[in-house]
Design a protein around this motif. Structure first.
Motif, PDB file in Angstrom:
ATOM      1  N   GLU A 167      41.434  81.887  45.325  1.00 28.17           N
ATOM      2  CA  GLU A 167      41.404  82.566  44.029  1.00 28.17           C
ATOM      3  C   GLU A 167      41.190  81.604  42.870  1.00 28.17           C
ATOM      4  O   GLU A 167      40.767  82.015  41.797  1.00 28.17           O
ATOM      5  CB  GLU A 167      42.672  83.399  43.808  1.00 28.17           C
ATOM      6  CG  GLU A 167      43.920  82.603  43.578  1.00 28.17           C
ATOM      7  CD  GLU A 167      44.699  82.311  44.848  1.00 28.17           C
ATOM      8  OE1 GLU A 167      45.701  81.601  44.730  1.00 28.17           O
ATOM      9  OE2 GLU A 167      44.335  82.767  45.931  1.00 28.17           O
ATOM     10  N   LEU A 187      47.005  88.826  42.840  1.00 24.90           N
ATOM     11  CA  LEU A 187      46.476  87.852  43.789  1.00 24.90           C
ATOM     12  C   LEU A 187      47.043  88.056  45.188  1.00 24.90           C
ATOM     13  O   LEU A 187      46.455  87.614  46.170  1.00 24.90           O
ATOM     14  CB  LEU A 187      46.765  86.435  43.316  1.00 24.90           C
ATOM     15  CG  LEU A 187      46.189  86.069  41.945  1.00 24.90           C
ATOM     16  CD1 LEU A 187      46.581  84.640  41.579  1.00 24.90           C
ATOM     17  CD2 LEU A 187      44.692  86.250  41.917  1.00 24.90           C
ATOM     18  N   GLY A 204      40.174  84.592  41.125  1.00 22.46           N
ATOM     19  CA  GLY A 204      41.426  85.199  40.666  1.00 22.46           C
ATOM     20  C   GLY A 204      41.217  86.017  39.405  1.00 22.46           C
ATOM     21  O   GLY A 204      41.783  87.106  39.252  1.00 22.46           O
TER      22      GLY A 204
END
Length: 66
Positions: free
Chosen positions: A48, A34, A24
């Motif tokens: 992520e 995201l 992420g």
């Protein structure tokens, strides 16, 4: 940590990220949300919130334009 990111269809970026960075964090460094893109390692999507363990990744944009 050095990571090479191929944004599919857009080019390659070389990033330097902290050792504890997540996928992420990598997306945010590329200025993607995201929800806008997914990270693939060896062709497989990764969460992520997982720590970065690969030196080369692909980023697949799911949403483009507006």
């Amino acid at each position: 940590m050095h990571v090479t990111c191929e944004v599919v269809g857009e080019g390659t970026h070389d990033l330097s990220l902290p050792d504890e960075a997540t996928y992420g964090d990598l997306l945010r460094e590329l200025d993607f949300s995201l929800h806008e893109a997914s990270v693939l390692v060896s062709g497989t999507p990764v969460p992520e919130d997982a720590p970065i363990e690969a030196e080369e990744v692909q980023v697949l944009r799911l949403i483009k334009g507006g």
